[in-house]
Design a protein around this motif. Structure first.
Motif, PDB file in Angstrom:
ATOM      1  N   THR A   1     -37.566 -58.465 -96.787  1.00 20.69           N
ATOM      2  CA  THR A   1     -38.104 -58.625 -98.170  1.00 20.69           C
ATOM      3  C   THR A   1     -39.150 -57.690 -98.553  1.00 20.69           C
ATOM      4  O   THR A   1     -39.756 -56.964 -97.611  1.00 20.69           O
ATOM      5  CB  THR A   1     -38.624 -60.042 -98.292  1.00 20.69           C
ATOM      6  N   HIS A   2     -39.440 -57.592 -99.657  1.00 24.50           N
ATOM      7  CA  HIS A   2     -40.296 -56.529-100.230  1.00 24.50           C
ATOM      8  C   HIS A   2     -41.258 -57.654-101.320  1.00 24.50           C
ATOM      9  O   HIS A   2     -40.717 -57.437-102.502  1.00 24.50           O
ATOM     10  CB  HIS A   2     -39.998 -55.334-100.916  1.00 24.50           C
ATOM     11  N   ILE A   3     -41.920 -58.458-100.971  1.00 22.70           N
ATOM     12  CA  ILE A   3     -42.574 -59.406-101.973  1.00 22.70           C
ATOM     13  C   ILE A   3     -43.624 -58.902-102.811  1.00 22.70           C
ATOM     14  O   ILE A   3     -43.654 -59.401-103.867  1.00 22.70           O
ATOM     15  CB  ILE A   3     -43.031 -60.657-100.912  1.00 22.70           C
ATOM     16  N   GLY A   4     -44.015 -57.773-102.308  1.00 26.80           N
ATOM     17  CA  GLY A   4     -45.098 -57.082-103.217  1.00 26.80           C
ATOM     18  C   GLY A   4     -44.161 -56.719-104.577  1.00 26.80           C
ATOM     19  O   GLY A   4     -45.006 -56.683-105.742  1.00 26.80           O
TER      20      GLY A   4
ATOM     21  N   SER B   1     -42.839 -58.519-106.519  1.00 28.74           N
ATOM     22  CA  SER B   1     -42.964 -59.748-107.307  1.00 28.74           C
ATOM     23  C   SER B   1     -43.623 -59.320-108.791  1.00 28.74           C
ATOM     24  O   SER B   1     -43.521 -60.065-109.546  1.00 28.74           O
ATOM     25  CB  SER B   1     -43.517 -60.844-106.722  1.00 28.74           C
TER      26      SER B   1
ATOM     27  N   MET C   1     -46.874 -62.915-105.753  1.00 31.91           N
ATOM     28  CA  MET C   1     -46.335 -63.190-104.376  1.00 31.91           C
ATOM     29  C   MET C   1     -46.478 -64.522-103.951  1.00 31.91           C
ATOM     30  O   MET C   1     -45.366 -64.893-103.354  1.00 31.91           O
ATOM     31  CB  MET C   1     -47.021 -62.363-103.311  1.00 31.91           C
ATOM     32  N   ARG C   2     -47.440 -65.112-104.360  1.00 30.27           N
ATOM     33  CA  ARG C   2     -47.309 -66.496-104.217  1.00 30.27           C
ATOM     34  C   ARG C   2     -46.361 -67.235-104.833  1.00 30.27           C
ATOM     35  O   ARG C   2     -45.712 -68.371-104.336  1.00 30.27           O
ATOM     36  CB  ARG C   2     -48.842 -67.228-104.376  1.00 30.27           C
TER      37      ARG C   2
ATOM     38  N   THR D   1     -43.369 -66.396-105.707  1.00 25.27           N
ATOM     39  CA  THR D   1     -42.132 -65.953-104.863  1.00 25.27           C
ATOM     40  C   THR D   1     -42.014 -66.791-103.511  1.00 25.27           C
ATOM     41  O   THR D   1     -40.888 -67.296-103.428  1.00 25.27           O
ATOM     42  CB  THR D   1     -42.003 -64.309-104.525  1.00 25.27           C
TER      43      THR D   1
ATOM     44  N   ASP E   1     -41.399 -59.356 -93.927  1.00 25.95           N
ATOM     45  CA  ASP E   1     -41.690 -58.469 -94.978  1.00 25.95           C
ATOM     46  C   ASP E   1     -42.264 -57.107 -94.825  1.00 25.95           C
ATOM     47  O   ASP E   1     -43.010 -57.103 -93.910  1.00 25.95           O
ATOM     48  CB  ASP E   1     -42.655 -59.355 -95.849  1.00 25.95           C
TER      49      ASP E   1
ATOM     50  N   ARG F   1     -44.503 -54.722 -96.145  1.00 29.76           N
ATOM     51  CA  ARG F   1     -45.723 -54.765 -97.387  1.00 29.76           C
ATOM     52  C   ARG F   1     -46.291 -53.461 -97.202  1.00 29.76           C
ATOM     53  O   ARG F   1     -46.773 -52.794 -96.490  1.00 29.76           O
ATOM     54  CB  ARG F   1     -46.512 -55.755 -96.635  1.00 29.76           C
TER      55      ARG F   1
ATOM     56  N   LEU G   1     -50.900 -60.196 -98.967  1.00 29.62           N
ATOM     57  CA  LEU G   1     -49.940 -61.224 -98.626  1.00 29.62           C
ATOM     58  C   LEU G   1     -50.262 -62.388 -97.947  1.00 29.62           C
ATOM     59  O   LEU G   1     -49.896 -63.366 -97.855  1.00 29.62           O
ATOM     60  CB  LEU G   1     -48.629 -60.418 -97.882  1.00 29.62           C
TER      61      LEU G   1
ATOM     62  N   ALA H   1     -51.855 -64.608-100.225  1.00 34.24           N
ATOM     63  CA  ALA H   1     -50.726 -65.170-100.934  1.00 34.24           C
ATOM     64  C   ALA H   1     -50.092 -66.505-100.202  1.00 34.24           C
ATOM     65  O   ALA H   1     -49.687 -67.264-100.753  1.00 34.24           O
ATOM     66  CB  ALA H   1     -49.671 -64.233-101.352  1.00 34.24           C
TER      67      ALA H   1
END
Length: 338
Positions: free
Chosen positions: A51-54, A56, A94-95, A97, A111, A113, A123, A126
């Motif tokens: 994943t790349h949650i940033g 979001s 991010m939270r 997501t 992830d 990041r 992260l 989050a």
């Protein structure tokens, strides 16, 4: 002690067992065949392997863009959005997501990041109130390893990562790197770094696969993201024949981090079995990150998803594994445990 009943997808083969699963102190105590009237389906919780949650903060910002325009460092649409994002807004996005991931059955994600120590700490913040534990592959300076769980490199053609690889070796933490996404030119250089995880490998050829097998390097694949960015399809059958392969959803700006959607896409478009796809979404990612989940058997962590097998969507299915992989959705989730 808690008892779950219904159809349990047990062991590494996900054998459907009609019976009960006993949980005590967060561990699986027993899996037993017994008469039950429950229509529930119990499976291992998902581990999203890339994943790349940033991203979001930039959902759908890359629609219609090429790979370089969308995500390539340092001047892509993604990186400009990340640079401009307020920290509080970034953490909140991010939270959200992570909460969605929990709702859809994911208990951990691997992830990549961005933004070094700053990004890794964001992260961590989050994730603190959310029951999803990200395994963070940090970026930039090796000092990020004070906060992250490993290092995630953008690609061997982007920079020289031997210092970061050495820092991971010294600390005994994993080094991961993107490879073979736009083309094959960065695959051999990535393998020269002796990585613990390769991501994408869309353009892997026989010579690369032979090295992957000899070095025992697992691979995370992201079929939906590859489709959106128009880079092609990974040779999934060949990858599985050579090494451990796990399933990821990649950039949140491109796709929702739903493992249900990723499984259905993989099962319907590639020469793979439903059990292979379910293993890619659960067991494989857990193995890569060293997590004690991904398999339902006594002694394991009780990280589980309970689906309503009598839902309007899943009722009347003749194969619970195929139903989970090809048909199930967030609407069918009754509980996520662990």
């Amino acid at each position: 002690m808690e008892e779950l009943t219904g159809t349990i997808l047990a062991g590494e083969s996900f054998e459907p067992i009609r019976g009960r699963l006993v949980v005590e102190d967060g561990r699986i105590e027993a899996v037993e065949e017994t008469d039950t009237s429950s229509d529930d389906i119990v499976l291992p919780a998902f581990v999203n392997a890339h994943t790349h949650i940033g991203d979001s903060v930039a959902k759908e910002a890359a629609v219609g863009l090429s790979l370089d325009e969308a995500v390539a460092p340092p001047n892509s649409r993604k990186h400009r959005r990340l640079a401009a994002a307020d920290r509080d807004d970034l953490v909140a996005a991010m939270r959200r997501t992570l909460r969605y991931m929990r709702q859809t059955g994911t208990v951990s994600c691997l992830d990549f990041r961005e933004n070094g120590v700053y990004g890794a700490r964001a992260l961590r913040d989050a994730a603190e109130p959310v029951a999803v534990d990200p395994f963070i592959f940090g970026s930039d300076d090796p000092a990020v390893l004070d906060v992250a769980d490993g290092y995630g490199a953008s690609g061997a053609n982007d920079n020289e990562f031997s210092t970061q690889r050495a820092a991971c070796t010294e600390r005994g933490v994993p080094f991961a790197i993107h490879a073979g996404e736009p083309d094959a030119t960065d695959i051999h250089p990535a393998l020269d770094l002796d990585p613990d995880l390769l991501v994408h490998m869309v353009h892997a050829e026989r010579e690369h696969l032979d090295r992957v097998a000899s070095q025992s390097v697992p691979i995370a694949v992201c079929p939906r993201a590859n489709t959106v960015l128009g880079v092609g399809d990974a040779p999934l059958r060949s990858l599985l024949d050579h090494t451990t392969v796990a399933l990821g959803t990649d950039n949140v700006m491109l796709n929702s981090p739903s493992m249900f959607r990723e499984m259905a896409d993989a099962a319907k478009r590639f020469d793979v079995t439903d059990r292979e796809v379910l293993r890619m979404a659960t067991t494989a990612g857990a193995e890569i990150a060293g997590l004690d989940c991904g398999v339902i058997e006594p002694g394991r962590r009780a990280a589980l998803v309970v689906l309503d097998g009598a839902s309007n969507n899943l009722a009347d299915s003749v194969d619970p594994v195929a139903s989970v992989v090809r048909r199930a959705s967030a609407l069918d989730v009754k509980r996520v445990i662990g």
